[in-house]
Design a protein around this motif. Structure first.
Motif, PDB file in Angstrom:
ATOM      1  N   ILE A   8      41.236  58.045  18.540  1.00 27.22           N
ATOM      2  CA  ILE A   8      39.812  58.333  18.261  1.00 27.22           C
ATOM      3  C   ILE A   8      38.923  57.244  18.871  1.00 27.22           C
ATOM      4  O   ILE A   8      37.921  57.539  19.530  1.00 27.22           O
ATOM      5  CB  ILE A   8      39.557  58.462  16.736  1.00 27.22           C
ATOM      6  N   VAL A   9      39.338  55.980  18.693  1.00 30.51           N
ATOM      7  CA  VAL A   9      38.542  54.869  19.237  1.00 30.51           C
ATOM      8  C   VAL A   9      38.486  54.962  20.767  1.00 30.51           C
ATOM      9  O   VAL A   9      37.405  54.851  21.368  1.00 30.51           O
ATOM     10  CB  VAL A   9      39.128  53.498  18.791  1.00 30.51           C
ATOM     11  N   CYS A  12      36.229  57.781  21.860  1.00 29.59           N
ATOM     12  CA  CYS A  12      34.802  57.427  21.690  1.00 29.59           C
ATOM     13  C   CYS A  12      34.347  56.503  22.813  1.00 29.59           C
ATOM     14  O   CYS A  12      33.288  56.698  23.406  1.00 29.59           O
ATOM     15  CB  CYS A  12      34.577  56.749  20.340  1.00 29.59           C
ATOM     16  N   PHE A  15      34.124  58.398  26.067  1.00 28.14           N
ATOM     17  CA  PHE A  15      33.001  59.340  26.084  1.00 28.14           C
ATOM     18  C   PHE A  15      31.678  58.605  26.307  1.00 28.14           C
ATOM     19  O   PHE A  15      30.905  58.966  27.185  1.00 28.14           O
ATOM     20  CB  PHE A  15      32.946  60.131  24.771  1.00 28.14           C
ATOM     21  N   VAL A  16      31.451  57.549  25.508  1.00 24.21           N
ATOM     22  CA  VAL A  16      30.182  56.799  25.641  1.00 24.21           C
ATOM     23  C   VAL A  16      30.093  56.179  27.043  1.00 24.21           C
ATOM     24  O   VAL A  16      29.059  56.269  27.712  1.00 24.21           O
ATOM     25  CB  VAL A  16      30.067  55.715  24.538  1.00 24.21           C
TER      26      VAL A  16
END
Lengths: 57, 756
Positions: A8-9, A12, A15-16
């Protein structure tokens, strides 16, 4: 941390980072990304800066 | 690949034809000057591809405006294989004036006689074959709006492009025919391409030509020394214009038969009411209010005052919830009052689609064993996205109404009506067009200021465009207006939203007055604009507009907004010493630290130090709004679940987040209104700032523009907050306004006498 937490990290961060990179890429290519309804097409005179603009002015 | 150029008068349908030919969806509006720069696309016919260039609308090939320079340079320098000259058949004489200039260039030309359906509807007749014989160029009747005649036009254009065309002129019988002929021969001898065109322009003493051919200008000077026209003297430009019109009215118009029984057109009759000197502006304000009422009102046609029973009184609710799916649907339309169409669509979207979809995803996410991950995805990402997406229907409904006004031709009339008022403030009615575009998005609006010839007027217009609330700011307005009604039972949401829009316009007007009477003094250029005929908006065109808006909004929500919510969640759940925080500890987070640092700055605006310990949320939301304005509400959504004391209702997603923030921070109604005003008038999003930088003439004026946005938003919100909190401060602000006004007046008078 469990594997899914790391996943998940990483997702994220990717994506960012991807969104920021895309914005910088567009800016470097003169795309301002407007709401004019053109879908940010390369043929949109609103989204793509005209290289001749200075001479036109 | 062949290259065709679309050339014609403003608002003759070039971009509509361009969109049909290329499958593009470039911005089309029913007023002159929508296209400020050329656009390109590809037309495919079997295996053959043709590059289509949409040139800005022009009345002549003289370099008076930047659009004329763009179009002229393209036709002369890029040498297209064919120029498709779009002629508005309802204004044949004026449109053929440009044709008479284009035919002086050695380039294949075809005339697309557009709006033939409107001509027939008026009972008039144009014989395309006779016109073709008279003009000496191929003529194809089309209707770009209905898409008729397009195939024949392109077939003939491809055919025409295969053979070179020799230039000709209609000036052969005019008094300056010899001069043009002699100069053309001299230019041809020099090896100049399109000598006839350059000869005519040189005879007109066209600035560009004079600089290019200084060695030949003596021929024009010698001619002028021995020649004087009875009417125009030695003004050769006027003589040429007169000769062109005389030729058009005596020769070409033979192909046109006017309906003998036609008097005033339908547009003229409508204009008598809508552009009336006294009724024009009240009608405009009334139309604007009707739009907001239809979009935002929860008491459509003021039905709340009709004494209708609520769903609870009808016994349709069980424990405050709809008894069944039918009642749930009914609750989207009615509850003691009939909802406006905008609210109905919004309720259906939020209750039926967003609510269920996000509820489903929330359920899946809760299966993840890590509590922080559930918080990140459910409370951070999904709540943030839901906050933004919940306003999509109302944005589209409002945008639909504005599109109808634009496409029908009414917005062009509003520019005409407002010219009289704008002139008093130092702007012309032309500046209203980019401002109106600002209601959609500031970026194309700022680019459209290129149609303004005066540099100072242009700078002033670019600066006030963000005050015309764009679609991205609508969620802020709707969420806060809704929260004021829901939490404080204060006023109507539609009235608050409408007032904020009007306040934005008022701030723009006051700013322009100040700029034009201090740092940007100058004459207001005359405003001449052709009013387009009214027509019913094309359904497909409206749907394309809406689809593009939806696509762009959703794309933005799932990229920039989503990335912002992730970043906001992380920095609100980590402390400066990189320790992960629980929801209850976010007051120690990096985000809270930054917010608390900035919070005192907003104290005079009502959302600063006077709020509770959670008050930094408003400071943070205002800052995240600089990336994209939708972020303001997304920030509330992301933080709502963590803020102590904030209870988010199940329905009314976006509005509930603000209500939660109101409960947690103790913010007042005047401060909420000041928060809206601040976000509406402060520095716009990154994209608009980048565009302003490109459009403003110098980097100095850009830097001053940033200062202007900050100062204007700060002062406007301070005024709203102080007057809202203590009404008597109105007199203080009035006194300040009078002192500023009087000072400017005396300084201007002194400098005027000093000059004399």
């Amino acid at each position: 941390m469990q594997w899914y937490e790391i996943l998940i990290v990483v997702a994220c961060v990717l994506f960012v980072g991807g969104v920021i990179a895309k914005k910088l890429w567009d800016k470097a290519h003169g795309k301002t990304g407007c709401d004019c309804g053109c879908g940010n097409g390369k043929n949109c005179p609103h989204c793509v800066k005209n290289p001749d603009r200075k001479t036109q002015r | 690949m062949k290259k065709f150029a679309l050339a014609g008068n403003p608002n003759c349908g070039k971009t509509t034809l361009f969109n049909i030919l290329t499958g593009s969806n470039a911005y089309v509006g029913n007023w002159p000057g929508v296209t400020a720069e050329k656009g390109e696309g590809v037309y495919k016919k079997g295996s053959e591809e043709v590059d289509i260039v949409d040139l800005p609308g022009i009345y002549s090939l003289s370099p008076y405006t930047s659009e004329e320079v763009v179009s002229r340079n393209f036709i002369l320098d890029e040498k297209p294989d064919c120029v498709i000259n779009i002629v508005d058949a309802t204004n044949l004489e004026r449109n053929l004036y440009l044709t008479t200039q284009l035919m002086e260039i050695d380039v294949p030309i075809i005339i697309a006689l557009n709006m033939m359906d409107a001509v027939e509807k008026n009972g008039d007749k144009i014989d395309p074959k006779l016109l073709e014989e008279l003009v000496g160029l191929p003529v194809v009747p089309i209707s770009a709006m209905k898409g008729t005649g397009i195939k024949e036009l392109m077939d003939r254009a491809i055919e025409v492009s295969k053979t070179p065309r020799k230039a000709c002129t209609v000036l052969h019988n005019s008094p300056i025919a010899h001069l043009v002929g002699d100069v053309a021969i001299a230019l041809e001898a020099k090896g100049v391409a399109a000598p006839l065109f350059h000869a005519v322009k040189l005879a007109e003493m066209d600035e560009i030509e004079v600089n290019m051919h200084r060695d030949i200008i003596h021929m024009v000077d010698a001619f002028k020394a021995t020649f004087a026209d009875d009417t125009f003297g030695t003004d050769i430009e006027a003589i040429i214009a007169d000769a062109r019109y005389k030729y058009i009215t005596s020769e070409y118009v033979k192909a046109y038969t006017r309906n003998p029984r036609s008097d005033d057109s339908k547009s003229d009759k409508i204009d008598r009411v809508l552009t009336n000197k006294w009724a024009g502006i009240p009608i405009f304000l009334l139309i604007l209010f009707a739009i907001f009422h239809c979009t935002f009102s929860e008491s459509f046609l003021f039905s709340a005052s009709w004494g209708l029973p609520s769903l609870e009184e009808l016994g349709l609710l069980v424990d405050g919830e709809p008894a069944n799916f039918g009642v749930a649907l009914l609750a989207c339309l009615y509850d003691g009052a009939i909802y406006s169409p905008g609210v109905i669509i919004n309720n259906l979207w939020n209750d039926v689609i967003v609510g269920n979809l996000f509820g489903l995803v929330n359920g899946w996410v809760e299966q993840i064993p890590a509590e922080w991950a559930v918080g990140l995805i459910n409370d951070g990402i999904l709540e943030g996205l839901a906050a933004v997406l919940s306003f999509l229907p109302q944005i589209l409904v409002l945008f639909l109404f504005f599109s109808i006004l634009e496409d029908s031709g009414y917005m062009a009339r509003v520019a005409f009506i407002l010219d009289r008022i704008f002139r008093k403030f130092g702007l012309s009615g032309r500046a209203f067009m980019p401002m109106i575009m600002g209601f959609g998005c500031s970026v194309p609006a700022m680019i459209n200021t290129r149609t303004l010839a005066d540099e100072k007027e242009k700078t002033a217009t670019v600066r006030v465009i963000p005050f015309f609330s764009c679609g991205a700011k609508l969620p802020i307005l709707t969420a806060i207006a809704g929260a004021i009604v829901m939490r404080f039972g204060w006023g109507n949401a539609d009235l608050i939203t409408y007032s904020m829009y009007v306040l934005g316009i008022v701030t723009a007007i006051v700013s322009v007055i100040l700029m034009r009477s201090t740092t940007m003094k100058g004459e207001v250029p005359p405003f001449i604009m052709e009013l387009p005929a009214y027509h019913a908006p094309l359904f497909s065109s409206l749907m394309i507009h809406l689809w593009d808006k939806t696509k762009h909004f959703i794309k933005k929500a799932f990229t920039v907004i989503l990335a912002s919510t992730i970043v906001i969640w992380f920095i609100s759940h980590f402390s400066f010493d990189w320790r992960m925080l629980s929801d209850e500890q976010i007051n120690e987070s990096i985000l809270a630290g930054v917010g608390k640092l900035l919070q005192p700055v907003f104290t005079p605006l009502g959302f600063g130090a006077q709020l509770t310990e959670w008050g930094w949320v408003f400071a943070v939301a205002a800052i995240t709004g600089l990336i994209a304005k939708e972020n303001v509400v997304a920030t509330f959504g992301t933080l709502a679940a963590c803020v102590a004391g904030a209870v988010v209702a199940e329905d009314e997603e976006g509005i509930s987040y603000v209500v939660a923030m109101v409960n947690a921070t103790g913010i007042t109604v005047p401060a909420l209104l000041a928060f809206i005003v601040f976000n509406m008038t402060t520095i716009p999003c990154f994209a608009a700032v980048a565009t302003a930088r490109g459009e403003l003439p110098t980097s100095k004026s850009f830097k001053w523009t940033i200062v202007f946005w900050l100062a204007a938003s700060y002062i406007a919100s301070a005024v709203v907050y102080t007057i809202g909190s203590a009404w008597w401060t109105l007199f203080i602000w009035l006194a300040v306004a009078i002192i500023v006004g009087v000072t400017i007046h005396f300084v201007n008078r002194r400098s005027k006498y000093a000059v004399v």
